[in-house]
Design an enzyme around this catalytic site. Sequence first.
Site, PDB file in Angstrom:
ATOM      1  N   ASP A 200       3.992 -15.323  35.938  1.00  0.00           N
ATOM      2  CA  ASP A 200       3.451 -16.336  36.839  1.00  0.00           C
ATOM      3  C   ASP A 200       3.744 -17.746  36.354  1.00  0.00           C
ATOM      4  OD1 ASP A 200       1.724 -16.955  39.188  1.00  0.00           O
ATOM      5  OD2 ASP A 200       0.466 -17.872  37.652  1.00  0.00           O
ATOM      6  N   LEU A 281      -3.605 -20.241  43.144  1.00  0.00           N
ATOM      7  CA  LEU A 281      -3.046 -21.367  43.902  1.00  0.00           C
ATOM      8  C   LEU A 281      -1.766 -21.922  43.308  1.00  0.00           C
ATOM      9  CD1 LEU A 281      -6.341 -23.303  44.675  1.00  0.00           C
ATOM     10  CD2 LEU A 281      -5.011 -21.881  46.232  1.00  0.00           C
ATOM     11  N   ARG A 282      -1.327 -21.357  42.188  1.00  0.00           N
ATOM     12  CA  ARG A 282      -0.114 -21.889  41.587  1.00  0.00           C
ATOM     13  C   ARG A 282       1.086 -21.703  42.508  1.00  0.00           C
ATOM     14  NH1 ARG A 282      -0.360 -19.774  36.724  1.00  0.00           N
ATOM     15  NH2 ARG A 282      -1.308 -21.613  35.793  1.00  0.00           N
ATOM     16  N   ALA A 283       1.107 -20.635  43.279  1.00  0.00           N
ATOM     17  CA  ALA A 283       2.219 -20.421  44.215  1.00  0.00           C
ATOM     18  C   ALA A 283       2.316 -21.563  45.226  1.00  0.00           C
ATOM     19  CB  ALA A 283       2.045 -19.084  44.933  1.00  0.00           C
TER      20      ALA A 283
END
Length: 702
Positions: A200, A281-283
């Site tokens: 990720d 929420l990193r995406a």
Amino acid sequence: MRTSHYPFSAIVGCDAEQLDDLGLSLVLTSVSPEIGGVLVRGEKGTAKSTAVRALTSLLPPVDVYQGDRFSVDPADPAQRSPDGPFEPGTAVESRPVRLVELPVGATEDRVLGSLHLEQALTHGRVAYEPGLLARAHRGLLYVDEVNLLHDHLVDLLLDAAATGRVTVERDGFSVEHAARFLLIGTMNPEEGELRPQLLDRFGLTAEVAAPREPEVRAEVVRRRMAHDADADAFAGRYREAEEALAERIALARKALGRVRLSEAALLKIAEVCAAYDVDGLRADIVTARTAVAHAAWEGRTSVTRADIRRAATLALPHRCRRNPFDAPGLDEDLLDRILGDEEPPPDPPEPPGPGGADDPADSGGPSESDGPSDAGGPSETEDPAETSGGEPDGRGEPSSPAEREPASAEREPIGSDGDAQESRPQPAGGSPARAPATAAAPYRTRLLTARGSGEGADGRRSRAVGVRGRRIGSTAPGRGSGGSLHLGETVRAAASRPRDGGRLRLHPRDLRVAVREGQETNLILFCVDASGSMAARRRMTEVKTAVLSLLLDAYRRRDKVGLVTFRGSGAELVLPPTRSVDTAAARLDELPAGGRTPLAEGLTEAARVLRRERLRDPRLRPLLLVVTDGRATGGPGAVGRAMAAADHVAGLGVTTVVVDGESGPLRLGLAARLAARLGADHMPVGEVSADALGSAVRERAA
């Protein structure tokens, strides 16, 4: 221009006018380093490392203080170097961007930095020797075969990537320095997958494969041979293309702050990420930053539908894996339906505030200095969405009752050397195969470990003595010893000798290194019975689910796995030992069942694999899992041959577990007898689950 590497623009697919996923992902993360780096996945021989090394020649040089080992930016007063402070008149020099390679076998001291031994031994001073993370600051950190990186090094990379800083507290000194770098990793998925946490952390991913068109393959070979024949002349042919590509990257960097990400475009990005059900929420943040960088690269001043689409295809595939055994990928039809055909509308103009239209306190839109991190959300270091990869949600539901075989299929004729399948017509191979049964959703399994204590590589399964874990003693350093210095025991050894003049003097023979007890990785070799006696759909579904669950446990514990199956007239090594657990799961799905039960051949093949792997890596301890109901058929003497093979396996001294696949009210107990002959633990297939074991313990306690 530097021409020490193969030119980036000479790589097929990395032409500036038509970049493939590999070339575009490397370019975009160079335009906007806040994207978070690139993971390049692909089969061997697909120019992964060549493209990464060629990228450095395209990046603009960086300014550093002369003699500063930590490469802080002189233009940023917030950055402080442990070699500083630097006076205002300190000389500043410009140098190329560094490409720092992190070897898979690097030690923690080499990565973080350690005591400067020359200073300590020569001058008696405690000084810090910077590590690879300090050298990579404001440059590229490249990890080839990143999926084989040891867990303790993965933890260091996660910390540095999350905070942008490295803190070292050891050997009498305390140092903190900046470590912001472009993380690029390459890997071959056949050798195993990455930990979800590190996966990720990579902003983008690119899947590469060798071209299948003969013309394209011929062009690749033609260019490679021309480079090897005369590297300087070959680089000269692409010098103009390299300069144009470098200039375009520099211009895109300058234009980055002028690209506007409208509220409609940001909402569309959030809609895309929500539709693919990604964790955290990193995406969303990475997709927004990538879309802004793509717009700057294309010379646009606002993010369009095409930018969002291209960003999603690079930022989301590795984040859509709900199961470690799922192949990465993106449903592009779904992406097109979400994006639609219309461009996201621009933001309406903001009404002027009391201070005028140019008053930054009242302006709702981004200013000229706003970068993609402002447009895309909070910075990576402030990202509240720390994802952990999540738990897998299974590979499929059990077959419905209508699809299962009737219960009578469980009740097979019993005989010492007979199977229900033997009376049926057989093809030339003598091993009829039924349609493969499908495994149900995997579950949490019992922890199976190798007996005793080993010295294998760091892992999460069996007990081992190594360089990590709790300290249990000390020893004199031997050849190849990698333990850390045990200062107390070293001083104690020196104090035990007679002193000259009352002073304590250290000699090389006094050195002691710490002995630590931790956990190691193991080789998990599955030997699975796929014969007719195991072929009943409910039974094979239960067995496949148990094996799949054990494979999932091996994935989490970073084990090496192999798969031997036996049915019909022989045994087969379906999957040689590998780190790619998902490949083993795929082979398991395709596994047919039927025919006789050549148990002796299965055990003999397993023993052959174990002997070969012991020669390859004597420190890698194996754990043999024999999944069978214990029957042995295949002609006269089949039972005797099976027991002789069991004696041979027992003589190898390998920890073995027999997973009993026998089910139903009528049981012969043959697997338990086989386990006794192997010197193995016997475990009914229903007790592989950790929950089932816990329930059994609670029932007995009650």
